[in-house]
Design an enzyme around this catalytic site. Sequence first.
Site, PDB file in Angstrom:
ATOM      1  CB  CYS A  99      -0.957  -0.155   1.316  1.00 15.25           C
ATOM      2  SG  CYS A  99      -1.920   1.445   1.403  1.00 15.25           S
ATOM      3  CG  HIS A 141      -5.409  -2.585  -1.106  1.00  8.37           C
ATOM      4  ND1 HIS A 141      -4.519  -3.283  -0.436  1.00  8.37           N
ATOM      5  CD2 HIS A 141      -5.334  -1.390  -0.837  1.00  8.37           C
ATOM      6  CE1 HIS A 141      -3.708  -2.081   0.147  1.00  8.37           C
ATOM      7  NE2 HIS A 141      -4.046  -1.265  -0.235  1.00  8.37           N
ATOM      8  CD  GLU A 142      -6.629   0.949  -3.479  1.00  4.06           C
ATOM      9  OE1 GLU A 142      -6.953   1.896  -2.786  1.00  4.06           O
ATOM     10  OE2 GLU A 142      -5.711   0.587  -3.834  1.00  4.06           O
ATOM     11  CG  HIS A 145      -7.225   2.399   1.421  1.00  2.04           C
ATOM     12  ND1 HIS A 145      -6.531   2.851   2.421  1.00  2.04           N
ATOM     13  CD2 HIS A 145      -6.697   1.846   0.621  1.00  2.04           C
ATOM     14  CE1 HIS A 145      -5.502   2.387   2.326  1.00  2.04           C
ATOM     15  NE2 HIS A 145      -5.420   1.650   1.101  1.00  2.04           N
TER      16      HIS A 145
HETATM   17 NI    NI Z   1      -3.755   1.073  -0.056  1.00  2.33          NI
END
Ligand code: NI
Length: 186
Positions: A99, A141-142, A145
């Site tokens: 990341c 993954h995004e 966030h």
């Molecule tokens: Ni990330």
Amino acid sequence: MILPIYLYGSQVLRAVAQEDDLSDREAVVKLIGDMVETMHHADGCGLAAPQVGVSKRILVVDGNDLTDRFPELKGFHREMVNPRFTFESEETSSYEEGCLSIPNIDAEISRPARIRVHYLNTDFEEVEEDFEGFAARMIQHEMDHLDGILFVDHASPIRRKMLSGKLMGITKGNVRTRYRVKTDKK
Ligand code: NI
């Protein structure tokens, strides 16, 4: 415009981001353009708005730098406003992740192997799309966030313990990157 990327330890990375109310579409398109430029400048394959200090549910992903390992990602690029999962498979897969907000750290992370996502594209059209393989991983993954979740949160307890010193260092800004970064302290 290239924006600084917030590092692990920054509050904005732990907030639950708000849906964009679409009242200023020009601003959304400008932000996404800046996010894509920032992601490419940092050699990243994905970026979520909170990573540039904007607590909104917006993300970009691009797989074109990953085609050595994943040839199927050639041409893969998505820009998503207000994305949400409409399906997550029970079947999972495991692979290493990193990341831009947590430089020089990776960990093997298990996630659903297939997903379906409903989102608005940059023409503000509604899209529902299926993803699998590394593309599904990048988007998950995004999406994390946007909920204040970081990939290291999913790592095994042993791996997390191994990384704790490095993570503490990043929180204090003790990290070298080729791209501009920001913490709550500086
Ligand atoms: Ni990330």
